[in-house]
Scaffold this motif. Structure first.
Motif, PDB file in Angstrom:
ATOM      1  N   ARG A  12       0.849  -1.195   0.000  1.00 38.59           N
ATOM      2  CA  ARG A  12       0.000   0.000   0.000  1.00 38.59           C
ATOM      3  C   ARG A  12       0.883   1.242   0.000  1.00 38.59           C
ATOM      4  NH1 ARG A  12       0.362  -1.917   5.091  1.00 38.59           N
ATOM      5  NH2 ARG A  12       0.568  -0.482   6.830  1.00 38.59           N
ATOM      6  N   THR A  13       0.250   2.359  -0.198  1.00 43.96           N
ATOM      7  CA  THR A  13       0.923   3.654  -0.125  1.00 43.96           C
ATOM      8  C   THR A  13       0.264   4.443   0.993  1.00 43.96           C
ATOM      9  OG1 THR A  13       1.308   3.579  -2.507  1.00 43.96           O
ATOM     10  CG2 THR A  13       1.559   5.710  -1.445  1.00 43.96           C
ATOM     11  N   THR A  14       1.079   5.053   1.862  1.00 45.26           N
ATOM     12  CA  THR A  14       0.538   5.830   2.982  1.00 45.26           C
ATOM     13  C   THR A  14      -0.007   7.172   2.475  1.00 45.26           C
ATOM     14  OG1 THR A  14       2.600   6.974   3.482  1.00 45.26           O
ATOM     15  CG2 THR A  14       2.263   4.810   4.519  1.00 45.26           C
ATOM     16  N   LEU A  15      -0.682   7.883   3.359  1.00 43.20           N
ATOM     17  CA  LEU A  15      -1.207   9.196   2.996  1.00 43.20           C
ATOM     18  C   LEU A  15      -0.097  10.160   2.588  1.00 43.20           C
ATOM     19  CD1 LEU A  15      -3.921   9.625   5.776  1.00 43.20           C
ATOM     20  CD2 LEU A  15      -4.265   9.049   3.356  1.00 43.20           C
ATOM     21  N   ARG A  16       1.099   9.950   3.121  1.00 46.20           N
ATOM     22  CA  ARG A  16       2.245  10.794   2.765  1.00 46.20           C
ATOM     23  C   ARG A  16       2.954  10.324   1.498  1.00 46.20           C
ATOM     24  NH1 ARG A  16       5.649  11.269   8.177  1.00 46.20           N
ATOM     25  NH2 ARG A  16       3.923  11.224   9.614  1.00 46.20           N
ATOM     26  N   GLY A  17       2.427   9.264   0.871  1.00 46.90           N
ATOM     27  CA  GLY A  17       3.016   8.766  -0.370  1.00 46.90           C
ATOM     28  C   GLY A  17       4.125   7.748  -0.183  1.00 46.90           C
ATOM     29  N   LEU A  18       4.353   7.261   1.042  1.00 46.08           N
ATOM     30  CA  LEU A  18       5.381   6.261   1.285  1.00 46.08           C
ATOM     31  C   LEU A  18       4.880   4.870   0.918  1.00 46.08           C
ATOM     32  CD1 LEU A  18       6.545   7.519   4.802  1.00 46.08           C
ATOM     33  CD2 LEU A  18       7.679   7.911   2.609  1.00 46.08           C
ATOM     34  N   LYS A  19       5.726   4.095   0.266  1.00 52.59           N
ATOM     35  CA  LYS A  19       5.382   2.717  -0.103  1.00 52.59           C
ATOM     36  C   LYS A  19       5.698   1.803   1.072  1.00 52.59           C
ATOM     37  CE  LYS A  19       6.530   3.574  -4.933  1.00 52.59           C
ATOM     38  NZ  LYS A  19       6.535   5.023  -4.809  1.00 52.59           N
ATOM     39  N   ILE A  20       4.787   0.873   1.357  1.00 44.94           N
ATOM     40  CA  ILE A  20       4.967  -0.039   2.489  1.00 44.94           C
ATOM     41  C   ILE A  20       4.342  -1.392   2.137  1.00 44.94           C
ATOM     42  CG2 ILE A  20       2.880   0.826   3.606  1.00 44.94           C
ATOM     43  CD1 ILE A  20       4.165   0.288   6.305  1.00 44.94           C
ATOM     44  N   THR A  21       5.004  -2.462   2.560  1.00 42.62           N
ATOM     45  CA  THR A  21       4.468  -3.815   2.369  1.00 42.62           C
ATOM     46  C   THR A  21       4.509  -4.559   3.695  1.00 42.62           C
ATOM     47  OG1 THR A  21       5.159  -3.913   0.050  1.00 42.62           O
ATOM     48  CG2 THR A  21       4.746  -6.012   1.131  1.00 42.62           C
ATOM     49  N   ASP A  22       3.399  -5.195   4.042  1.00 37.62           N
ATOM     50  CA  ASP A  22       3.307  -6.047   5.228  1.00 37.62           C
ATOM     51  C   ASP A  22       3.647  -7.478   4.819  1.00 37.62           C
ATOM     52  OD1 ASP A  22       2.220  -4.075   7.090  1.00 37.62           O
ATOM     53  OD2 ASP A  22       0.429  -4.170   5.853  1.00 37.62           O
ATOM     54  N   ILE A  23       4.493  -8.124   5.616  1.00 38.79           N
ATOM     55  CA  ILE A  23       4.929  -9.493   5.350  1.00 38.79           C
ATOM     56  C   ILE A  23       4.807 -10.283   6.652  1.00 38.79           C
ATOM     57  CG2 ILE A  23       6.789 -10.920   4.413  1.00 38.79           C
ATOM     58  CD1 ILE A  23       8.195  -8.140   3.795  1.00 38.79           C
ATOM     59  N   LEU A  24       4.224 -11.473   6.607  1.00 41.48           N
ATOM     60  CA  LEU A  24       4.223 -12.356   7.765  1.00 41.48           C
ATOM     61  C   LEU A  24       5.221 -13.472   7.477  1.00 41.48           C
ATOM     62  CD1 LEU A  24       2.982 -12.821  10.547  1.00 41.48           C
ATOM     63  CD2 LEU A  24       1.306 -14.314   9.452  1.00 41.48           C
ATOM     64  N   VAL A  25       6.260 -13.571   8.327  1.00 41.68           N
ATOM     65  CA  VAL A  25       7.352 -14.519   8.103  1.00 41.68           C
ATOM     66  C   VAL A  25       7.334 -15.596   9.188  1.00 41.68           C
ATOM     67  CG1 VAL A  25       9.859 -14.774   7.901  1.00 41.68           C
ATOM     68  CG2 VAL A  25       8.751 -12.695   7.055  1.00 41.68           C
ATOM     69  N   ALA A  26       7.364 -16.858   8.762  1.00 41.94           N
ATOM     70  CA  ALA A  26       7.481 -17.991   9.683  1.00 41.94           C
ATOM     71  C   ALA A  26       8.957 -18.312   9.852  1.00 41.94           C
ATOM     72  CB  ALA A  26       6.738 -19.209   9.137  1.00 41.94           C
ATOM     73  N   VAL A  27       9.444 -18.201  11.082  1.00 42.36           N
ATOM     74  CA  VAL A  27      10.850 -18.458  11.395  1.00 42.36           C
ATOM     75  C   VAL A  27      10.912 -19.706  12.262  1.00 42.36           C
ATOM     76  CG1 VAL A  27      12.910 -17.530  12.511  1.00 42.36           C
ATOM     77  CG2 VAL A  27      11.357 -15.994  11.275  1.00 42.36           C
ATOM     78  N   ASN A  28      11.651 -20.718  11.799  1.00 40.45           N
ATOM     79  CA  ASN A  28      11.749 -21.977  12.539  1.00 40.45           C
ATOM     80  C   ASN A  28      12.552 -21.806  13.816  1.00 40.45           C
ATOM     81  OD1 ASN A  28      10.265 -23.368  10.627  1.00 40.45           O
ATOM     82  ND2 ASN A  28      12.079 -23.979   9.485  1.00 40.45           N
ATOM     83  N   ARG A  29      12.094 -22.474  14.862  1.00 37.45           N
ATOM     84  CA  ARG A  29      12.833 -22.529  16.125  1.00 37.45           C
ATOM     85  C   ARG A  29      13.790 -23.709  16.074  1.00 37.45           C
ATOM     86  NH1 ARG A  29       7.995 -22.072  20.591  1.00 37.45           N
ATOM     87  NH2 ARG A  29       7.215 -20.029  19.935  1.00 37.45           N
ATOM     88  N   PRO A  30      14.938 -23.597  16.734  1.00 35.45           N
ATOM     89  CA  PRO A  30      15.881 -24.725  16.739  1.00 35.45           C
ATOM     90  C   PRO A  30      15.310 -25.959  17.439  1.00 35.45           C
ATOM     91  CG  PRO A  30      16.850 -22.794  17.842  1.00 35.45           C
ATOM     92  CD  PRO A  30      15.463 -22.435  17.427  1.00 35.45           C
TER      93      PRO A  30
END
Length: 116
Positions: free
Chosen positions: A26-44
């Protein structure tokens, strides 16, 4: 150990994991580009942690093309933000969300090596 402590940078995190949800660009009201990412990180010790991450600018554009299952690395910092939520009984609760603000992102091959 003292020499190494001086080399450390405050609030820096390095992660590798799999994208586990469609990214949201998405683009914020100020025109900044932003992407939300959900990352699965394995536990040892088994299992995974699911970490919300955001990326900005050119990396937001890069991250917007990521697909579920992509194996990625990222470098960033942990940040918090406060927000209000209306509960089911109508009360307003103040909450804090934590996320990783990524300022570098790239793909990994299945062996965990950086892809060019």
């Amino acid at each position: 150990m003292t020499e190494r402590v001086h080399e450390l940078v405050g609030n820096r995190i390095y992660l590798k994991g799999h994208v586990c949800k469609d990214t949201v660009y998405r683009t914020t009201l100020r025109g900044l580009k932003i992407t939300d990412i959900l990352v699965a990180v394995n536990r040892p010790t088994g299992g995974s942690d699911y970490l919300p991450c955001i990326s900005w600018g050119k990396y937001a554009i890069y991250a917007s093309d990521l697909s579920v299952g992509d194996y990625i690395w990222l470098e960033g910092r942990i940040q918090s933000r406060d927000y209000s939520k209306v509960t089911s009984n109508g009360l307003i609760e103040r909450r804090t969300a934590y996320e990783v603000s990524a300022f570098k992102i790239g793909h990994l091959d299945e062996a965990g090596h950086v892809q060019e």
